[in-house]
Write an enzyme that holds these catalytic residues in place. Structure first.
Site, PDB file in Angstrom:
ATOM      1  N   THR A 120      48.978  42.597  38.682  1.00  0.00           N
ATOM      2  CA  THR A 120      49.501  43.681  37.836  1.00  0.00           C
ATOM      3  C   THR A 120      48.806  44.993  38.185  1.00  0.00           C
ATOM      4  O   THR A 120      49.435  46.057  38.235  1.00  0.00           O
ATOM      5  CB  THR A 120      49.277  43.364  36.342  1.00  0.00           C
ATOM      6  N   LYS A 178      47.034  35.752  38.115  1.00  0.00           N
ATOM      7  CA  LYS A 178      45.670  36.031  37.634  1.00  0.00           C
ATOM      8  C   LYS A 178      44.712  36.525  38.709  1.00  0.00           C
ATOM      9  O   LYS A 178      43.501  36.384  38.592  1.00  0.00           O
ATOM     10  CB  LYS A 178      45.040  34.807  36.927  1.00  0.00           C
ATOM     11  N   THR A 179      45.243  37.105  39.745  1.00  0.00           N
ATOM     12  CA  THR A 179      44.349  37.588  40.798  1.00  0.00           C
ATOM     13  C   THR A 179      44.277  39.118  40.828  1.00  0.00           C
ATOM     14  O   THR A 179      43.636  39.698  41.699  1.00  0.00           O
ATOM     15  CB  THR A 179      44.836  37.101  42.184  1.00  0.00           C
TER      16      THR A 179
END
Ligand SMILES: Nc1ncnc2c1ncn2[C@@H]1O[C@H](COP(=O)(O)OS(=O)(=O)O)[C@@H](OP(=O)(O)O)[C@H]1O
Length: 825
Positions: free
Chosen positions: A590, A586-587
């Site tokens: 992607t 979640k940083t």
């Protein structure tokens, strides 16, 4: 000056001062030290810590430097204090400790070092109490030079109570050991002095201090080992005359290895203890294979049977199982020699029940060179041969020629061995590498136990005494105190590799084992034992359970591995990724993955239905092996293409750093950080989007505070942990830095990754790429739209992460890394 009581009640101090040695606060208070000293000691960092563990890190001591690993579980650690890596005494003792598979740490000290800081870094506390059994100092001078040594002194005071021994090495004394003799009455030690002690031998006579009286005068068989302190400084103010201090005024290499084992055993209060049992299995590979003129004949077969009897009668007397040679056959070559040799083959079959037998592939082919159906054939033909001649192959054991397919693992061989031969145990010299031999280890893969295999100085080409490479004396040296002797002394379980021709010709196999067993029997109290291969395998992993999980190394950097690896066009060294995006989740991993992929020189791993974009190889998919991993990467189009992968859970995975280090030691690693509170909230929303029952049912704040129904508590705890734990950046970064150089790690500020202007998409509210004139944003799962985080949760998270963020801030400052914009102190 602060109040000593309150100061000592401080938790930090307890851990600071080797809490294992401090049973209660009352006792802690006996140690007097000032606040200033304490603070000074924390400020200066003069010590580096290197963690060594036999199954954590196989590269030899000086190839890499692993600093501070708090993850030590072994209870009998040895702590080594030294000024340099190059001290021959230290190198020597470390080699032995690695060999006998005890965990140890090295503290590199500068002379005049402040050791308190190092002790603090060791983070010893209640839960890992009694972790040390032995402290080894490079020299007594180093020990004495240590300043600010309250903790050390305290430890010495309590050494007897907590059974910690001390050994001081000193290289200037040339010591002879002729006076050593074996005492058969002593169960515990291998070699001890026979009758009276020669004072020049073990006990330092200079020391007349009364406190040593008991030690010096009461020296007898039961006192066992050396105790002295030539300078009379260490024990000066101690009343304890039973502490196990050993001052080695000798050159370690000049003393018998068995004495060293005795000493380690004694000094550690018997915790560094290998026992006297030694399990020995001797494989004879290449049965029926071999050039005519060198093969076994009838009299060699008879001699082998006689020798086996001789070993049982003389050396395996303590073994409940009778020793049997283990014969690895290739049926295709049966009766392929001259007439005398054909008779030899036939007699061996006649005498088959004296031995155990194992598959060595039908025509001695290397499995990795065969396609699936040929490999099937090789295994089935040999299997039929065994049935036809009624060979005792009930061993669940096999070995392939040249170790092919065992390590690096060839999954097809493992699968067919299990299916056709029901193989459960094998052995190799190649894991993790052939050399250094003392670091050979075992592992379990696809339910097959792979045991380390030892060499004994004889090979297929060594068949005659007169032309033994570099002379027969060389072989003798290896048996008498040399490498083969040490192999048995330091390994509780030994599988030796020999070959058929070693029992023909000059019968070097018999020569070696007869002399070796005889020498060991004469000079040690070792008890030889035999177990059938399957039981031996179980015994091995009972003794060394930590070895069961393999640690894959890179076959491309080991010549021998490369030769026996399943190399073909689609599996090649250039496919190994050079860059890994580690996370945390979640940083923005992607986004970075996409941005990098759009560069013509960067090639991400292939996504498959099974695992989507992340391989997760170094976390959950590790058991699939490196061939599987590499199948997810494209063959490089040219030299400048760089393969890379991102698996965002690597960052906080406990095993990933060690595994990546073993396989891709030179990889570049990218870590992205955003405010850990935002990361936590993003993860919560990620779980909501995936319909996680708890995330749907409870608000973020309720999850953080565990304000949930009792039946949901356990699951909520898990969700909360996944929200918060990866955000403890300092804890994890420190771990990565203990395996990789700072220059290999790139820290990226995730906030900048979001806001760095490239092409902002006002609808998406994130930056997107333009590829061939078209906008390319991340999918709907990234950059989700959710309610802003509530104020109470923000407050909670600020509080929660305050200390950890401060640690992170200090850490990246110390390593001169860029400080993210969201991190301000
Ligand atoms: N360009 C761009 N487009 C979309 N999203 C972007 C971008 N850059 C960074 N981000 C942020 O990335 C967050 C998702 O992080 P990860 O990709 O690491 O998530 S995951 O761990 O792989 O699931 C995602 O988190 P959420 O906003 O919670 O969805 C985004 O904040």
């Amino acid at each position: 000056m602060i109040n000593v009581n309150s100061y000592l009640n401080n938790k930090a101090l307890k851990t600071f001062c080797l809490y294992q040695a401090l049973p209660s606060d009352d006792q802690i208070i006996k140690t007097t030290y000032t606040q200033q000293k304490f603070i000074n000691s924390l400020e200066k960092s003069e010590v580096q810590i290197e963690q060594r563990s036999f199954n954590q890190d196989f590269t030899s001591l000086f190839n890499q430097q692993v600093k501070i690993d708090q993850n030590f579980s072994n209870k009998n650690q040895i702590l080594i204090f030294t000024t340099s890596k190059s001290s021959s005494q230290i190198t020597f003792i470390i080699k032995i400790i690695e060999w006998i598979k005890f965990d140890f740490k090295i503290l590199f000290l500068k002379p005049q070092s402040n050791v308190n800081k190092a002790f603090k870094n060791l983070k010893i506390n209640d839960s890992n109490s009694s972790i040390y059994s032995l402290f080894i100092f490079e020299s007594i001078d180093l020990f004495e030079s240590i300043i600010n040594r309250e903790c050390l002194d305290y430890l010495i005071n309590s050494a007897k109570l907590y059974k910690i021994g001390f050994i001081f090495l000193n290289k200037n004394f040339n010591f002879k050991t002729q006076k050593c003799a074996l005492n058969r009455e002593l169960e515990r030690f291998y070699v001890t002095t026979k009758f009276s002690i020669d004072k020049n031998f073990y006990v330092n006579t200079q020391n007349n201090d009364e406190s040593f009286g008991a030690l010096n005068s009461k020296w007898d068989h039961s006192t066992r080992v050396i105790l002295c302190d030539s300078k009379n400084t260490i024990l000066k103010n101690q009343n304890d005359n039973c502490m196990r201090f050993i001052d080695f005024k000798i050159n370690l290499e000049n003393i018998k290895s068995s004495v060293i084992l005795d000493i380690l055993n004694y000094a550690s209060y018997e915790r560094v203890n290998l026992g006297l049992e030694r399990f020995v299995q001797i494989d004879i590979d290449d049965i029926f294979v071999g050039q005519s003129g060198l093969r076994i004949k009838s009299n060699d077969v008879n001699e082998l049977v006689n020798f086996q009897d001789y070993l049982n009668q003389n050396y395996f007397v303590h073994s409940s199982e009778k020793f049997k040679f283990n014969l690895g056959f290739s049926g295709y070559y049966f009766c392929s020699g001259n007439e005398e040799e054909i008779n030899g083959d036939k007699l061996l079959i006649e005498k088959r029940k004296f031995f155990t037998w194992f598959d060595h592939t039908w025509s001695h082919y290397q499995p990795h060179l065969l396609n699936s159906s040929l490999l099937n054939e090789q295994l089935y033909f040999n299997f039929d041969f065994a049935r036809k001649y009624d060979l005792n192959t009930d061993t669940f054991y096999a070995v392939s020629p040249h170790h092919s397919g065992i390590y690096p693992v060839f999954n097809d061989l493992y699968e067919k061995w299990s299916r056709i031969w029901l193989i459960k145990v094998t052995s190799t010299e190649g894991y993790p590498h052939l050399r250094p031999a003392h670091l050979r280890r075992g592992f379990i893969h696809n339910n097959i136990m792979v045991l380390p295999r030892q060499t004994c100085g004889i090979f297929t080409h060594t068949n005659f005494l007169h032309d033994y490479p570099r002379g027969i004396q060389k072989l003798n040296d290896m048996m008498y105190e040399g490498e083969i002797y040490q192999t048995i002394l330091f390994n509780r379980i030994n599988i030796f590799m020999t070959h058929m021709t070693n029992y023909a010709n000059d019968r070097l196999g018999i020569y070696v084992f007869k002399n070796l067993f005889n020498y060991i029997n004469e000079w040690t109290n070792i008890k030889f034992k035999y177990l059938p291969p399957l039981n031996l395998g179980h015994k091995y992993f009972e003794l060394y359970p930590k070895e069961s999980e393999p640690l894959w190394t890179n076959p491309c950097i080991d010549k021998r591995h490369k030769l026996i690896w399943n190399l073909n066009e689609t599996l090649t060294c250039s496919k190994f990724p050079k860059i890994l995006i580690l996370g945390p989740q979640k940083t923005g991993t992607t986004a970075l993955n996409l941005f990098l992929s759009s560069h013509p020189q960067f090639e991400p791993n292939l996504s498959t239905k099974e695992h989507f974009e992340e391989t997760q190889f170094f976390s959950s998919e590790y058991h699939k092996g490196i061939d599987w991993y590499l199948s997810l990467f494209k063959f490089n189009r040219n030299d400048s293409t760089i393969n890379f992968e991102k698996s965002a859970n690597y960052f906080s995975d406990s095993k990933a750093p060690k595994r990546i280090k073993a396989l891709l030691p030179d990889a570049k690693l990218i870590i992205i950080y955003i405010d850990p509170g935002k990361r936590a909230y993003s993860w919560y929303n990620h779980m909501r989007a995936h319909n996680d029952r708890i995330a749907i049912k409870y608000t973020f704040y309720e999850v953080l505070n565990l304000e949930v129904k009792s039946e949901d508590l356990e699951m909520t705890k898990q969700l909360r942990l996944r929200c918060l734990d990866p955000g403890e950046y300092a804890k994890y970064l420190r771990k990565w830095l203990s395996y990789f150089k700072k220059s290999q790690i790139l820290l990226l500020d995730g906030e900048l990754l979001k806001t760095n202007p490239n092409s902002y998409d006002s609808k998406k509210k994130f930056f997107c790429l333009f590829v061939h004139g078209r906008r390319k944003c991340l999918g709907s799962g990234k950059g989700r739209k959710y309610e802003p985080i509530d104020f109470k949760s923000i407050e909670y998270l600020n509080n929660y992460f305050n200390d950890s963020n401060f640690e992170f801030f200090k850490l990246i400052k110390k390593y001169s890394m860029d400080i993210p914009i969201w991190l301000n102190f």
